[in-house]
Structures are given as C-alpha cells and as structure tokens.
Design an enzyme around this catalytic site. Structure first.
Site, PDB file in Angstrom:
ATOM      1  N   LYS A 197      -1.336 -12.576  -9.125  1.00  0.00           N
ATOM      2  CA  LYS A 197      -1.827 -11.417  -8.387  1.00  0.00           C
ATOM      3  C   LYS A 197      -3.325 -11.293  -8.628  1.00  0.00           C
ATOM      4  O   LYS A 197      -3.777 -11.108  -9.754  1.00  0.00           O
ATOM      5  CB  LYS A 197      -1.105 -10.144  -8.838  1.00  0.00           C
ATOM      6  CG  LYS A 197      -1.510  -8.891  -8.064  1.00  0.00           C
ATOM      7  CD  LYS A 197      -0.700  -7.701  -8.546  1.00  0.00           C
ATOM      8  CE  LYS A 197      -1.077  -6.421  -7.822  1.00  0.00           C
ATOM      9  NZ  LYS A 197      -0.291  -5.267  -8.304  1.00  0.00           N
ATOM     10  N   ARG A 207      -3.662   1.320  -1.214  1.00  0.00           N
ATOM     11  CA  ARG A 207      -4.026   2.426  -2.108  1.00  0.00           C
ATOM     12  C   ARG A 207      -4.019   3.754  -1.371  1.00  0.00           C
ATOM     13  O   ARG A 207      -3.754   4.794  -1.967  1.00  0.00           O
ATOM     14  CB  ARG A 207      -5.371   2.135  -2.774  1.00  0.00           C
ATOM     15  CG  ARG A 207      -5.260   0.954  -3.737  1.00  0.00           C
ATOM     16  CD  ARG A 207      -6.560   0.527  -4.347  1.00  0.00           C
ATOM     17  NE  ARG A 207      -6.340  -0.664  -5.185  1.00  0.00           N
ATOM     18  CZ  ARG A 207      -7.292  -1.440  -5.659  1.00  0.00           C
ATOM     19  NH1 ARG A 207      -8.562  -1.161  -5.387  1.00  0.00           N
ATOM     20  NH2 ARG A 207      -7.005  -2.490  -6.403  1.00  0.00           N
ATOM     21  N   LYS A 249      -0.003 -13.100  -4.541  1.00  0.00           N
ATOM     22  CA  LYS A 249      -0.475 -11.913  -3.828  1.00  0.00           C
ATOM     23  C   LYS A 249      -1.994 -11.819  -3.981  1.00  0.00           C
ATOM     24  O   LYS A 249      -2.481 -11.848  -5.112  1.00  0.00           O
ATOM     25  CB  LYS A 249       0.208 -10.668  -4.422  1.00  0.00           C
ATOM     26  CG  LYS A 249      -0.192  -9.356  -3.760  1.00  0.00           C
ATOM     27  CD  LYS A 249       0.527  -8.173  -4.423  1.00  0.00           C
ATOM     28  CE  LYS A 249       0.131  -6.863  -3.739  1.00  0.00           C
ATOM     29  NZ  LYS A 249       0.768  -5.697  -4.357  1.00  0.00           N
ATOM     30  N   SER A 275      -1.740  -5.308   2.507  1.00  0.00           N
ATOM     31  CA  SER A 275      -2.149  -4.273   3.462  1.00  0.00           C
ATOM     32  C   SER A 275      -3.422  -4.625   4.211  1.00  0.00           C
ATOM     33  O   SER A 275      -3.528  -4.379   5.416  1.00  0.00           O
ATOM     34  CB  SER A 275      -2.325  -2.941   2.731  1.00  0.00           C
ATOM     35  OG  SER A 275      -3.317  -3.047   1.710  1.00  0.00           O
ATOM     36  N   TYR A 314       4.388  -6.119   6.163  1.00  0.00           N
ATOM     37  CA  TYR A 314       4.621  -4.833   6.828  1.00  0.00           C
ATOM     38  C   TYR A 314       5.141  -5.034   8.250  1.00  0.00           C
ATOM     39  O   TYR A 314       5.585  -4.077   8.877  1.00  0.00           O
ATOM     40  CB  TYR A 314       3.336  -3.998   6.815  1.00  0.00           C
ATOM     41  CG  TYR A 314       2.888  -3.694   5.406  1.00  0.00           C
ATOM     42  CD1 TYR A 314       3.463  -2.654   4.686  1.00  0.00           C
ATOM     43  CD2 TYR A 314       1.938  -4.490   4.768  1.00  0.00           C
ATOM     44  CE1 TYR A 314       3.089  -2.397   3.376  1.00  0.00           C
ATOM     45  CE2 TYR A 314       1.557  -4.238   3.465  1.00  0.00           C
ATOM     46  CZ  TYR A 314       2.140  -3.192   2.765  1.00  0.00           C
ATOM     47  OH  TYR A 314       1.778  -2.950   1.461  1.00  0.00           O
TER      48      TYR A 314
END
Length: 327
Positions: A197, A207, A249, A275, A314
């Site tokens: 990550k 966030r 990630k 995101s 997503y």
C-alpha cells in the site's frame, strides 16, 4: 505470394472474432465493491468527489448489498464512518460500533451469497486520522497498534465477517491478526493483506468518503511510490505470516507492482482501483473528454491483465452488470 504474407488483422476483423480470441476477461465474480456506512444517517448521502458513490445508512447499505449480489459481484468491502472519534479509535473495536454493526447487517441480509470483507484499520475511527495509536511525539506506535488490530479483528470476526483486510501497513500486522483469530476459534476467517500500500496522491476522494481527520501524511508507514523491490519484501513477509490473499493499492499507477507480485506468490492477488483513479475517469467523462464505459472496462481489463485476480473498484456493480450482458 503478395506481401504481406502474415495478417494478424484477420483476428480483429469483427466483434465475434475479437471476443473468441480475447486473452483477458474480467468476470463479475472477480470484482469487489467498497461500501461506506455512516453512523446516524437515515438515508444515503452522496460523496461529492466520488460521483455515484454514497455514504450509506444501515438500511440503504442492506439494499445496496442485495443489489451487488444480484449483479454477481464477488465481494463487498465495508468501511465505517463513526459519529465520534477519539485518540485510540475505540469505535473500531467496539462490538456496537458502526462497522461491526454493519457487518452483522450485511451478513444477515446476504449471508454467504457474496464474500463480506471489512477494512481492519483505525484511521476512520481516530481523531488524528492516522492508522494507528500515537506515541507522545506524534509518531505511530507500531507494536501498540498491533494489539489494537488484534482486538479489532476479533470484533469483526464475531460480527460474522468472512475476510478481514488489515490495511494500516504496520510491521507484523498479518501475523498478529492471524494468531488472534486462530486463538479465538475463528480459523475460517480469511486475511486479505494490504501488502503493498503506497503513500499515494490518489487517495483524496476516499478521505472525503470516510470524513478523514488526517492532518499530515502517512509516508512513515505507507510505501514510497518509487519502490518496487520493497513491495516484494512486504508481500513475502505477509504470506509468511499467514495472509490468504495479498493486495496492491493503488492499481493503475502500480501495474508493474501487480505483475511482479503475481509472479512472486502463489496466493490470490488483489488490486484496489482507488478513489482517485475512479474520480479522474468520472471527471474526464463528465467533461466529454473520454468515453466513460469504454474507459471503465479498459482500466479493469488492464488490472486483470497485469495479474490481479481480484479487483476492488467503485464500478464493481455497474461493471458486473455490463460484463454479464457482454459475455
């Protein structure tokens, strides 16, 4: 014989031929949808920087979980957004905390129809926004945080989760979580290790979704974007500690890492299309600069082609519906 003698274009002549010889396919069952549930909401609330993504109420989360199952997605990754936070992130350990309640809600709604996963980290629950407990000088205390992760894992397992996802990048987190689960009789709960990550600029909209209180950055414990060999070391350690699956990630800026990790391990490899990746495509599409659906599927295919067997995105529900119609 007239030149050219070899004509690769024959295998691209129409959609049927291209489909027949396609080397990489994304299956709905390989997609995992991240979902956010916020304590105290009575109806879903849109996340402005993530078009089409919501902070859910408990009721809307259950409905969204059913929709995901009907679309055929492989899993749901849950994140909790508490009403209050403290220095120790106690809401993440509390059996009555929003994330643990949400796990029970989703398990009650969909059971084993999909894989229910939960983020195992303190950042959503701490008043300072870091992934662990702080030392007096403001650093993150690795070993004290491990004890909190073990307790958090037990709370999530007791709520019925299928997979825990330790994501804080603390040294030894997988081993501590695995031992705690096994000692408490939760041997069947799997561990999806956020093994590589990175301290990425692509996390910004996330966030917003979790209403992060972070002031500063996480470069002291998340990985340097310049490093690849370090990721392979992290992955090797996590597998040795008992990780059932490992994750990279973000995904698109680190496809070389995904590929290298796939070549290095024999456990399933996941990648999280984060995101900022999602929001970048959505913003460009909203301005008419790119074809949204083609870009969506192209990005997912590239992640799959790089070697990720599991993709957190997503777009999971929408993409799964499109893929089922296509194939």
């Amino acid at each position: 014989m007239p030149y050219p003698e070899i004509r690769p274009r024959r295998l691209r002549r129409n959609a049927a031929v291209r489909r027949l010889v396609s080397e990489t396919r994304v299956a709905p069952a390989e997609l995992v949808v991240p979902m956010f549930v916020k304590e105290g909401l009575t109806e879903p609330r849109a996340v402005a920087s993530l078009p089409g993504v919501f902070q859910h109420s408990r009721d809307s989360l259950r409905k969204a979980a059913v929709e995901a199952v009907q679309a055929g997605v492989g899993g749901i990754m849950l994140f909790g957004v508490p009403a209050t936070r403290d220095e120790s992130g106690s809401g993440g350990l509390d059996p009555a905390g929003i994330l643990n309640v949400a796990i029970r809600d989703v398990i009650a709604e969909v059971g084993d129809s999909t894989v229910v996963m939960s983020d195992l980290c303190l950042d959503e629950f701490t008043s300072h926004g870091h992934c662990g407990l702080l030392t007096p000088d403001g650093g993150v205390d690795n070993d004290a945080t491990l004890a909190a992760y073990a307790e958090m894992a037990l709370a999530q397992a007791a709520a019925g989760v299928h997979v825990v996802g330790p994501s804080g990048m603390m040294d030894g987190q997988v081993g501590v979580v695995r031992r705690a689960l096994d000692a408490a009789g939760h041997q069947d709960v799997s561990v999806l290790a956020y093994a590589a990550k990175y301290a990425s600029a692509f996390f910004g909209p996330f966030r917003d979704a979790v209403e992060s209180a972070l002031d500063g950055d996480r470069r002291a414990y998340q990985q340097d974007p310049a490093n690849l060999r370090e990721s392979l070391r992290e992955v090797e350690l996590d597998v040795a500690e008992g990780a059932d699956m490992v994750m990279v990630k973000p995904a698109l800026p680190y496809l070389d890492v995904v590929s290298a990790v796939r070549a290095a391990v024999d456990v399933p490899v996941a990648a999280y299309q984060v995101s900022g990746e999602y929001a970048t495509v959505e913003a460009a599409a909203a301005n008419g600069w790119i074809d949204r659906e083609r870009t969506m599927l192209e990005t997912l295919t590239s992640i799959r082609r790089a070697g990720a067997q599991i993709i957190l995105t997503y777009w999971a529900v929408e993409a799964a519906q499109m893929l089922r119609e296509r194939y």
